[in-house]
Design a protein around this motif. Structure first.
Motif, PDB file in Angstrom:
ATOM      1  N   ALA A  91      68.321   8.551  41.915  1.00 50.47           N
ATOM      2  CA  ALA A  91      68.314   7.445  42.875  1.00 50.47           C
ATOM      3  C   ALA A  91      67.523   7.921  44.079  1.00 50.47           C
ATOM      4  O   ALA A  91      67.165   9.101  44.168  1.00 50.47           O
ATOM      5  N   CYS A  92      67.229   6.987  45.013  1.00 52.97           N
ATOM      6  CA  CYS A  92      66.293   7.355  46.095  1.00 52.97           C
ATOM      7  C   CYS A  92      66.928   8.284  47.130  1.00 52.97           C
ATOM      8  O   CYS A  92      66.241   9.044  47.785  1.00 52.97           O
ATOM      9  N   GLY A  93      68.257   8.174  47.290  1.00 53.07           N
ATOM     10  CA  GLY A  93      68.934   9.040  48.253  1.00 53.07           C
ATOM     11  C   GLY A  93      68.847   8.582  49.697  1.00 53.07           C
ATOM     12  O   GLY A  93      69.408   9.224  50.586  1.00 53.07           O
ATOM     13  N   GLU A  94      68.138   7.477  49.958  1.00 55.70           N
ATOM     14  CA  GLU A  94      68.001   7.071  51.362  1.00 55.70           C
ATOM     15  C   GLU A  94      68.173   5.584  51.635  1.00 55.70           C
ATOM     16  O   GLU A  94      68.081   5.162  52.780  1.00 55.70           O
ATOM     17  N   CYS A  95      68.424   4.776  50.605  1.00 54.72           N
ATOM     18  CA  CYS A  95      68.615   3.340  50.868  1.00 54.72           C
ATOM     19  C   CYS A  95      70.049   3.095  51.340  1.00 54.72           C
ATOM     20  O   CYS A  95      70.883   3.998  51.348  1.00 54.72           O
ATOM     21  N   GLU A  96      70.372   1.864  51.702  1.00 55.96           N
ATOM     22  CA  GLU A  96      71.717   1.576  52.227  1.00 55.96           C
ATOM     23  C   GLU A  96      72.794   1.874  51.185  1.00 55.96           C
ATOM     24  O   GLU A  96      73.900   2.253  51.535  1.00 55.96           O
ATOM     25  N   TYR A  97      72.463   1.707  49.892  1.00 59.53           N
ATOM     26  CA  TYR A  97      73.456   1.947  48.833  1.00 59.53           C
ATOM     27  C   TYR A  97      73.687   3.442  48.625  1.00 59.53           C
ATOM     28  O   TYR A  97      74.815   3.904  48.527  1.00 59.53           O
ATOM     29  N   CYS A  98      72.577   4.184  48.577  1.00 63.48           N
ATOM     30  CA  CYS A  98      72.705   5.634  48.426  1.00 63.48           C
ATOM     31  C   CYS A  98      73.464   6.233  49.612  1.00 63.48           C
ATOM     32  O   CYS A  98      74.305   7.111  49.449  1.00 63.48           O
ATOM     33  N   LEU A  99      73.186   5.723  50.774  1.00 69.35           N
ATOM     34  CA  LEU A  99      73.804   6.292  51.986  1.00 69.35           C
ATOM     35  C   LEU A  99      75.266   5.905  52.135  1.00 69.35           C
ATOM     36  O   LEU A  99      76.000   6.532  52.886  1.00 69.35           O
ATOM     37  N   LEU A 105      73.951   1.399  42.786  1.00 73.20           N
ATOM     38  CA  LEU A 105      73.295   0.120  43.107  1.00 73.20           C
ATOM     39  C   LEU A 105      71.893   0.336  43.674  1.00 73.20           C
ATOM     40  O   LEU A 105      71.220  -0.620  44.040  1.00 73.20           O
ATOM     41  N   CYS A 106      71.447   1.578  43.749  1.00 73.18           N
ATOM     42  CA  CYS A 106      70.125   1.882  44.328  1.00 73.18           C
ATOM     43  C   CYS A 106      69.027   1.129  43.572  1.00 73.18           C
ATOM     44  O   CYS A 106      68.911   1.257  42.360  1.00 73.18           O
ATOM     45  N   PRO A 107      68.223   0.343  44.299  1.00 73.00           N
ATOM     46  CA  PRO A 107      67.159  -0.402  43.605  1.00 73.00           C
ATOM     47  C   PRO A 107      66.074   0.505  43.026  1.00 73.00           C
ATOM     48  O   PRO A 107      65.318   0.080  42.158  1.00 73.00           O
TER      49      PRO A 107
HETATM   50 ZN   LIG Z   1      68.795   4.468  46.943  1.00 76.56          ZN
END
Ligand SMILES: [Zn+2]
Ligand SMILES: [Zn+2]
Length: 337
Positions: A91-99, A105-107
């Motif tokens: 996952a990206c590690g920095e979107c609102e879901y990851c954070l 739910l990370c897009p």
């Molecule tokens: Zn993410």
């Protein structure tokens, strides 16, 4: 290396010699020992869902093996570690879901054996940050199904918000359901198992289900209301629309339906009943890395036993045929090396 490959939707997988994956920064190369076969792999091979997998595709998101190479930036994961590669490949590690602890739910996420090659192969590469170490108490075979079936059902039970002493119903006693029954018991819940095959219900009973209902000839929702007054949560891991409808109807006032199985269908929900009964309907997709660690730990404590039949990688088409027919008790795990 040898791999089972989907080259075209609705065609048999081919056992092929493919190039070994090259690892980059933060990645590891895992020599795969076992990989569970999940219903999702069948959907991937058929191209059933609105979002299509990569093509050609090596499926498999329950791969467990030993780290053979580790590049720079792999943190605590070292050569020789026993790890598993889950559906949430990265996952990206920095979107609102990851954070906010909702990385599933990370897009920007990648999914093993779907948007990126998985573990129906002798080797699979993975980002070290998203694999989980396998506790010593678990064998390669036992551990594999926990990486999807285990974490998915554990998470679904967590978000159902059922608390010890509550009744929950598990709809569909297959690869996911048989583990769901055990996680529910480990969490102090009372469990009703629902399926349309008696042998699966027998297995559910052996695994701790307090009650079982065969939905083939009985209306399970009616039976559940008669027996226990409805359930606080129904978890539907089944693959038919009818089971989802029945699962919805078996929930008591203030309870929830957790939707996990993925038939390519719609679930009509009665607005009146949902409003007046204060019923929640929640979707739940796999689990986070933290959920995965918790679910592995419960299994390592001996509270969860995955029912396994092992097959060779070469048998994968036969296994997928049986999965389609609902002809598997528990989980089939491919023994790859
Ligand atoms: Zn993410
Ligand atoms: Zn799966």
């Amino acid at each position: 290396m040898k791999a089972a490959v989907v080259n075209e939707f609705n065609k048999k997988l081919e056992i092929q010699d493919v190039a070994m994956p090259d690892i980059g920064y933060g990645e590891i190369l895992v020599k795969i020992h076992t990989c569970g076969v999940c219903h999702t792999d069948l959907h991937a091979a058929h191209g059933d869902w609105p979002v299509k997998p990569k093509m050609p595709l090596i499926p498999g998101h329950e791969g467990v093996g030993i780290v053979e190479q580790a590049g720079d930036g792999t943190g605590s994961i070292k050569v020789g570690d026993r790890v598993g590669i889950p559906w949430l490949y990265s996952a990206c590690g920095e979107c609102e879901y990851c954070l906010s602890g909702r990385e599933t739910l990370c897009p920007e996420q990648l999914n093993a054996g779907y948007s990126i090659d998985g573990a129906y192969a002798e080797y699979c590469k993975a980002p070290a940050k998203y694999v989980a170490k396998v506790p010593e108490a678990l064998s390669f075979e036992e551990a594999a199904p926990l990486f999807c079936a285990g974490v998915t059902t554990y998470k679904a039970l967590k978000i159902s918000e059922a608390i010890p002493g509550d009744w929950v119903a598990i709809y569909g006693i297959g690869g996911l359901g048989h583990v769901a029954v055990q996680y529910a018991k480990a969490m102090g819940l009372n469990v009703i198992a629902v399926d349309i095959k008696d042998e699966k219900l027998e297995m559910a009973k052996d695994l701790g289900a307090d009650l079982t209902v065969n939905g083939l000839n009985t209306d399970p929702a009616k039976a559940i209301h008669e027996k226990v007054g409805g359930v606080q949560a129904a978890i539907s891991v089944a693959v038919t629309k009818k089971a989802f409808e029945q699962a919805y109807s078996s929930v008591k006032r203030g309870g929830s339906l957790v939707v996990v199985g993925l038939p390519n269908d719609e679930l009509p929900i009665p607005i009146f009943d949902t409003v007046l009964n204060g019923v929640s309907v929640k979707g739940s997709i796999v689990g986070t890395r933290k959920d995965l660690q918790e679910c592995l730990e419960l299994a390592a404590q001996g509270k969860i036993k995955t029912m396994i039949e092992t097959k060779r990688l070469e048998d994968v088409n036969e296994v997928l045929d049986r999965l389609e027919k609902g002809d598997i008790n528990g989980r089939i795990v491919l023994n790859i090396s």
